[in-house]
Design a protein around this motif. Structure first.
Motif, mmCIF file in Angstrom:
data_model
loop_
_atom_site.group_PDB
_atom_site.id
_atom_site.type_symbol
_atom_site.label_atom_id
_atom_site.label_comp_id
_atom_site.label_asym_id
_atom_site.label_seq_id
_atom_site.Cartn_x
_atom_site.Cartn_y
_atom_site.Cartn_z
ATOM 1 N N ARG A 76 0.818 -1.217 0.000
ATOM 2 C CA ARG A 76 0.000 0.000 0.000
ATOM 3 C C ARG A 76 0.847 1.260 0.000
ATOM 4 N N CYS A 77 2.140 1.137 0.351
ATOM 5 C CA CYS A 77 2.997 2.313 0.498
ATOM 6 C C CYS A 77 3.581 2.707 -0.861
ATOM 7 N N ASN A 78 2.987 3.692 -1.489
ATOM 8 C CA ASN A 78 3.406 4.087 -2.841
ATOM 9 C C ASN A 78 4.809 4.683 -2.884
ATOM 10 N N HIS A 79 5.327 5.097 -1.734
ATOM 11 C CA HIS A 79 6.665 5.679 -1.703
ATOM 12 C C HIS A 79 7.746 4.630 -1.943
ATOM 13 N N ILE A 80 7.446 3.349 -1.686
ATOM 14 C CA ILE A 80 8.481 2.325 -1.837
ATOM 15 C C ILE A 80 8.039 1.099 -2.626
ATOM 16 N N ASN A 81 6.737 0.929 -2.873
ATOM 17 C CA ASN A 81 6.294 -0.319 -3.510
ATOM 18 C C ASN A 81 6.653 -0.424 -4.986
ATOM 19 N N THR A 82 7.179 0.655 -5.563
ATOM 20 C CA THR A 82 7.614 0.596 -6.964
ATOM 21 C C THR A 82 9.120 0.363 -7.088
ATOM 22 N N LYS A 83 9.810 0.356 -5.955
ATOM 23 C CA LYS A 83 11.256 0.130 -5.998
ATOM 24 C C LYS A 83 11.536 -1.346 -6.267
ATOM 25 N N SER A 84 12.656 -1.620 -6.921
ATOM 26 C CA SER A 84 13.003 -2.997 -7.258
ATOM 27 C C SER A 84 13.380 -3.785 -6.010
ATOM 28 N N LEU A 85 13.074 -5.079 -6.044
ATOM 29 C CA LEU A 85 13.410 -5.987 -4.949
ATOM 30 C C LEU A 85 14.521 -6.910 -5.429
ATOM 31 N N SER A 86 15.632 -6.936 -4.705
ATOM 32 C CA SER A 86 16.764 -7.773 -5.107
ATOM 33 C C SER A 86 16.718 -9.115 -4.401
ATOM 34 N N GLY A 87 17.370 -10.112 -5.018
ATOM 35 C CA GLY A 87 17.473 -11.429 -4.395
ATOM 36 C C GLY A 87 16.162 -12.160 -4.261
ATOM 37 N N MET A 88 15.194 -11.845 -5.130
ATOM 38 C CA MET A 88 13.849 -12.419 -5.004
ATOM 39 C C MET A 88 13.537 -13.446 -6.091
ATOM 40 N N LYS A 89 14.522 -13.831 -6.881
ATOM 41 C CA LYS A 89 14.283 -14.801 -7.948
ATOM 42 C C LYS A 89 13.827 -16.133 -7.353
ATOM 43 N N GLY A 90 12.660 -16.572 -7.769
ATOM 44 C CA GLY A 90 12.125 -17.844 -7.291
ATOM 45 C C GLY A 90 11.453 -17.779 -5.936
ATOM 46 N N VAL A 91 11.448 -16.603 -5.311
ATOM 47 C CA VAL A 91 10.834 -16.458 -3.992
ATOM 48 C C VAL A 91 9.326 -16.295 -4.147
ATOM 49 N N LYS A 92 8.558 -17.032 -3.353
ATOM 50 C CA LYS A 92 7.096 -16.971 -3.393
ATOM 51 C C LYS A 92 6.575 -16.347 -2.108
ATOM 52 N N LYS A 93 5.418 -15.708 -2.220
ATOM 53 C CA LYS A 93 4.829 -15.068 -1.043
ATOM 54 C C LYS A 93 4.476 -16.081 0.033
ATOM 55 N N THR A 94 4.319 -17.319 -0.350
ATOM 56 C CA THR A 94 3.987 -18.363 0.618
ATOM 57 C C THR A 94 5.227 -18.898 1.349
ATOM 58 N N ASP A 95 6.417 -18.525 0.900
ATOM 59 C CA ASP A 95 7.638 -18.974 1.565
ATOM 60 C C ASP A 95 7.733 -18.351 2.953
ATOM 61 N N TYR A 96 8.205 -19.130 3.913
ATOM 62 C CA TYR A 96 8.398 -18.595 5.257
ATOM 63 C C TYR A 96 9.348 -17.404 5.254
ATOM 64 N N SER A 97 10.255 -17.387 4.301
ATOM 65 C CA SER A 97 11.287 -16.341 4.272
ATOM 66 C C SER A 97 10.837 -15.067 3.571
ATOM 67 N N TYR A 98 9.603 -15.030 3.047
ATOM 68 C CA TYR A 98 9.199 -13.877 2.228
ATOM 69 C C TYR A 98 9.308 -12.568 3.008
ATOM 70 N N GLY A 99 8.839 -12.565 4.246
ATOM 71 C CA GLY A 99 8.933 -11.352 5.061
ATOM 72 C C GLY A 99 10.371 -10.931 5.306
ATOM 73 N N LEU A 100 11.259 -11.901 5.484
ATOM 74 C CA LEU A 100 12.669 -11.599 5.702
ATOM 75 C C LEU A 100 13.291 -10.996 4.449
ATOM 76 N N HIS A 101 12.871 -11.464 3.289
ATOM 77 C CA HIS A 101 13.344 -10.862 2.036
ATOM 78 C C HIS A 101 12.903 -9.398 1.942
ATOM 79 N N LEU A 102 11.664 -9.119 2.323
ATOM 80 C CA LEU A 102 11.189 -7.736 2.298
ATOM 81 C C LEU A 102 12.014 -6.865 3.239
#
Length: 292
Positions: free
Chosen positions: A164-190
């Motif tokens: 929901r945060c438009n100030h940062i939700n358009t920035k690129s996310l690194s190290g996320m290749k193959g990462v799924k939102k259902t992964d336990y680690s998803y929050g840690l990646h964020l």
């Protein structure tokens, strides 16, 4: 805003930080971590030191009057504007600084579990060199029973506020290749990416919403920082629970030698598996370790 039933079971963030800091200190574990600079001794007490700073941080003071020439003292609207900016930037800097302290604790946690990653039989392809990425791999090996109560609820809250945060939700996310939102680690990646935004100077400094009327944007940026701080603690709890080597501090040994019901209470409750309960209001508290 009224707390939802699940959130009402959580300690306030500063209390959560304090309990986790105290646990890290009384755990007293040490590992040797090797990097390009050689061997380093990594201690849970250092993790606790950063968390304690975050817990004790009440307010960062920004003085927007500091470099004025004094002429605004004769103009009430200008004075009100300086006061408003002081309050706004002090509040925002407090949330940002708290997140930085927690991020430093998390960075130390990454180094603490790096040897566990390198020796893990369940990870056949050990090609992740950054300790932060190694930590995400270990998190994904966890079972549901390895997670703190209501872990998914808090991660979902972070994902929601981030999106929901438009100030940062358009920035690129690194190290996320193959990462799924259902992964336990998803929050840690964020959190890892948000930390990188801050470290690289691209995390936005929230403008005073009194002037641009973007009250929601400012609120969401603060929520991203504080929610990230909360969930970073939950991830530290998971990793400490999985990769501790037992209670080893001198303070723990001294309490173990004590006699009486209060020391029995401490010994029964201050155990390694306390790690998964530190965020809950009804769990053992280091503020009253000998209350029975």
């Amino acid at each position: 805003m009224r707390k939802r039933p699940i959130c009402s079971k959580f300690r306030k963030l500063d209390s959560h930080l304090y309990e986790l800091a105290s646990y890290c200190s009384i755990l007293g574990n040490k590992v040797t971590f090797k990097d390009d600079e050689g061997l380093n001794l990594i201690q849970t007490t250092t993790i606790g030191d950063w968390l304690r700073l975050a817990a004790q941080l009440d307010k960062v003071e920004i003085n927007t009057w500091k470099f004025t020439d004094g002429s605004e003292l004769f103009c009430e609207p200008a004075a009100d504007a300086y006061d408003s900016d002081t309050n706004h930037y002090s509040s925002y800097s407090t949330a940002l600084t708290k997140f930085i302290f927690v991020s430093n604790a998390l960075e130390e946690m990454y180094r603490f579990i790096s040897p566990a990653y390198l020796s893990c039989d369940e990870i056949k392809n050990k090609r992740l060199f950054k300790p932060s990425m190694q930590a995400t791999a270990l998190i994904d090996l966890c079972n549901e029973s390895d997670l703190p109560l209501y872990f998914h609820h808090k991660v979902e809250s972070l994902v929601n506020v981030f999106q929901r945060c438009n100030h940062i939700n358009t920035k690129s996310l690194s190290g996320m290749k193959g990462v799924k939102k259902t992964d336990y680690s998803y929050g840690l990646h964020l959190i890892r990416n948000i930390r990188n935004y801050v470290a690289h100077g691209v995390f936005p400094i929230s403008e005073n919403p009194e002037w641009n009327l973007d009250f929601e944007g400012h609120q969401l940026l603060c929520e991203v920082l504080l929610s990230s701080s909360r969930i970073a603690c939950l991830y530290i709890q998971i990793l400490l629970n999985k990769y501790n080597t037992g209670m080893q501090s001198d303070d723990y040994r001294l309490n173990m030698r004590g006699e009486g019901p209060e020391f029995d209470y401490f010994c029964d409750n201050c155990t390694p598996d306390l790690a998964l309960k530190l965020h809950m209001i009804e769990s053992f508290s280091f503020l009253e370790p000998l209350e029975c």
